[in-house]
Design a protein around this motif. Structure first.
Motif, PDB file in Angstrom:
ATOM      1  N   ALA A   1       1.083  -1.472  -0.025  1.00  0.00           N
ATOM      2  CA  ALA A   1       0.133  -0.138   0.222  1.00  0.00           C
ATOM      3  C   ALA A   1       0.779   0.846   0.306  1.00  0.00           C
ATOM      4  O   ALA A   1       0.520   2.521   0.159  1.00  0.00           O
ATOM      5  N   LYS A   2       1.830   1.251  -0.312  1.00  0.00           N
ATOM      6  CA  LYS A   2       2.933   2.101  -0.079  1.00  0.00           C
ATOM      7  C   LYS A   2       2.928   2.709  -1.181  1.00  0.00           C
ATOM      8  O   LYS A   2       3.121   4.008  -1.461  1.00  0.00           O
ATOM      9  N   ASP A   3       2.855   2.379  -2.367  1.00  0.00           N
ATOM     10  CA  ASP A   3       3.420   3.298  -3.603  1.00  0.00           C
ATOM     11  C   ASP A   3       1.423   4.103  -3.499  1.00  0.00           C
ATOM     12  O   ASP A   3       1.612   5.328  -3.869  1.00  0.00           O
ATOM     13  N   HIS A   4       0.674   3.638  -2.970  1.00  0.00           N
ATOM     14  CA  HIS A   4      -0.681   4.842  -3.236  1.00  0.00           C
ATOM     15  C   HIS A   4      -0.774   5.291  -2.071  1.00  0.00           C
ATOM     16  O   HIS A   4      -0.998   6.645  -2.101  1.00  0.00           O
ATOM     17  N   ASP A   5      -0.526   5.474  -0.793  1.00  0.00           N
ATOM     18  CA  ASP A   5      -0.566   5.987   0.472  1.00  0.00           C
ATOM     19  C   ASP A   5       0.499   7.176  -0.443  1.00  0.00           C
ATOM     20  O   ASP A   5       0.630   8.469  -0.282  1.00  0.00           O
ATOM     21  N   PHE A   6       1.657   6.715  -1.003  1.00  0.00           N
ATOM     22  CA  PHE A   6       2.412   7.961  -1.727  1.00  0.00           C
ATOM     23  C   PHE A   6       1.763   8.954  -2.641  1.00  0.00           C
ATOM     24  O   PHE A   6       2.093   9.858  -2.134  1.00  0.00           O
ATOM     25  N   HIS A   7       1.319   7.967  -3.702  1.00  0.00           N
ATOM     26  CA  HIS A   7       0.334   8.799  -5.057  1.00  0.00           C
ATOM     27  C   HIS A   7      -0.658  10.308  -3.471  1.00  0.00           C
ATOM     28  O   HIS A   7      -0.715  10.940  -4.235  1.00  0.00           O
ATOM     29  N   HIS A   8      -1.004   9.637  -3.215  1.00  0.00           N
ATOM     30  CA  HIS A   8      -1.608  10.296  -2.012  1.00  0.00           C
ATOM     31  C   HIS A   8      -1.076  11.661  -1.248  1.00  0.00           C
ATOM     32  O   HIS A   8      -1.544  13.014  -1.019  1.00  0.00           O
ATOM     33  N   SER A   9       0.144  11.179  -0.475  1.00  0.00           N
ATOM     34  CA  SER A   9       0.847  12.529  -0.064  1.00  0.00           C
ATOM     35  C   SER A   9       1.440  13.130  -0.613  1.00  0.00           C
ATOM     36  O   SER A   9       1.821  14.778  -0.458  1.00  0.00           O
ATOM     37  N   HIS A  10       2.015  12.843  -2.245  1.00  0.00           N
ATOM     38  CA  HIS A  10       2.856  14.313  -3.085  1.00  0.00           C
ATOM     39  C   HIS A  10       2.414  14.157  -4.013  1.00  0.00           C
ATOM     40  O   HIS A  10       2.722  15.170  -4.802  1.00  0.00           O
ATOM     41  N   SER A  11       0.969  13.253  -4.142  1.00  0.00           N
ATOM     42  CA  SER A  11       0.872  13.694  -5.989  1.00  0.00           C
ATOM     43  C   SER A  11      -0.227  14.716  -6.719  1.00  0.00           C
ATOM     44  O   SER A  11      -1.528  14.121  -5.316  1.00  0.00           O
ATOM     45  N   PHE A  12       0.015  15.555  -6.806  1.00  0.00           N
ATOM     46  CA  PHE A  12      -0.928  16.704  -7.406  1.00  0.00           C
ATOM     47  C   PHE A  12      -0.202  17.465  -8.137  1.00  0.00           C
ATOM     48  O   PHE A  12       0.338  17.514  -8.347  1.00  0.00           O
ATOM     49  N   TYR A  13      -1.544  18.370  -8.520  1.00  0.00           N
ATOM     50  CA  TYR A  13      -1.097  19.068 -10.070  1.00  0.00           C
ATOM     51  C   TYR A  13       0.011  19.196  -9.831  1.00  0.00           C
ATOM     52  O   TYR A  13       0.729  19.787 -11.208  1.00  0.00           O
ATOM     53  N   SER A  14       0.393  20.841  -8.774  1.00  0.00           N
ATOM     54  CA  SER A  14       1.555  21.653  -9.366  1.00  0.00           C
ATOM     55  C   SER A  14       2.598  20.935  -8.600  1.00  0.00           C
ATOM     56  O   SER A  14       3.445  21.302  -8.557  1.00  0.00           O
ATOM     57  N   SER A  15       2.454  19.583  -8.446  1.00  0.00           N
ATOM     58  CA  SER A  15       3.869  19.052  -7.985  1.00  0.00           C
ATOM     59  C   SER A  15       4.114  18.319  -9.464  1.00  0.00           C
ATOM     60  O   SER A  15       3.955  17.655 -10.433  1.00  0.00           O
TER      61      SER A  15
END
Length: 283
Positions: free
Chosen positions: A218-232
């Motif tokens: 679940a680490k990869d999708h957890d990272f997606h929520h904590s770090h992945s957004f449009y301005s990044s």
């Protein structure tokens, strides 16, 4: 308004009671997935607020970080709205007629064999991964992210109910990736029901916030929520798929996440300042 809603409920109830075929086609799979959702997620909600009682605490990905009561209350309300919407769409006459026109069956005479299910369910997983990857990438484009998908990304510390915490438009759009695979590979509702069980375990595990042994990471999708957004710019499109992340591996959208975890093996901890998104900008 209340009388109209009550009349609709009574109409649907009478239709369900009178037509078992309707129940199996329109109510069973959606109702089963909602029931399983809450069976899996009520304990996870409890552990979010009472971590000292949590036997899985040592497996938590974001150590010492928990969602607030206000955030969880709003998430639960949003999830209930989305699930009500899903049930209304599933139970409507247009959906029923569409399934009948597509030749979807629910009786014992046409039930798929074990051999059929052994290829149909994996096929659903692969089709879902491909469709969801495409839909998810589309939702990370500028307008759709800021106006619709950003609701889902307000959940920076993933808990199980994050899997259904969407803007209603996003919820319905993303649901196409879930409902299409069993329709494409089978003409029987049993395949749909079994697929929905598999899907519910997959999406809950992906959003649960724990790295549970012998379960998909679940680490990869957890990272997606904590770090992945449009301005990044670095992490705008990372770990966009599901299951084995096949399409992320093919398109290289998993590599930045692997690199980050190699540099930060302990992940985001309570003392670490996590990325914060405000009005489309990173602080």
């Amino acid at each position: 308004m209340v009388s109209d809603s009550w009349a609709l409920v009574m109409q649907l109830t009478s239709q369900v009671m009178a037509d078992s075929h309707y129940f199996r086609l329109c109510v069973l799979s959606t109702g089963l997935s909602i029931l399983l959702f809450w069976c899996l997620n009520v304990p996870l909600l409890f552990f979010n607020f009472f971590p000292t009682w949590n036997p899985m605490e040592s497996w938590k990905i974001q150590k010492g970080r928990y969602e607030t009561r206000d955030r969880v209350a709003w998430m639960v309300l949003t999830v209930l709205v989305n699930q009500t919407l899903a049930m209304i769409i599933s139970c409507c006459n247009q959906n029923y007629q569409g399934l009948l026109d597509a030749g979807v069956k629910s009786g014992m005479s046409a039930i798929p064999s074990v051999g059929d299910l052994l290829w149909q369910i994996p096929a659903c997983c692969m089709l879902y991964d491909a469709i969801f990857f495409a839909c998810h990438c589309l939702m990370h484009t500028k307008w759709l992210y800021h106006n619709i998908h950003k609701v889902h990304h307000k959940s920076k510390i993933t808990i199980g109910i994050s899997s259904a915490y969407f803007h209603p438009v996003d919820y319905v759009f993303s649901a196409t990736a879930v409902v299409l695979p069993p329709i494409l590979v089978s003409d029987h509702v049993l395949t749909t029901c079994l697929w929905m069980i598999v899907f519910m375990f997959e999406t809950t595990n992906a959003h649960c916030g724990y790295e549970i042994p012998f379960m998909p990471s679940a680490k990869d999708h957890d990272f997606h929520h904590s770090h992945s957004f449009y301005s990044s710019k670095e992490y705008r499109f990372v770990t966009m798929g599901a299951f084995a992340l096949v399409w992320d591996r093919l398109f290289g959208t998993k590599e930045p996440v692997d690199t980050w975890w190699a540099k930060n093996p302990n992940g985001i901890t309570k003392r670490m300042k996590a990325p914060i998104e405000k009005d489309g900008k990173t602080d």
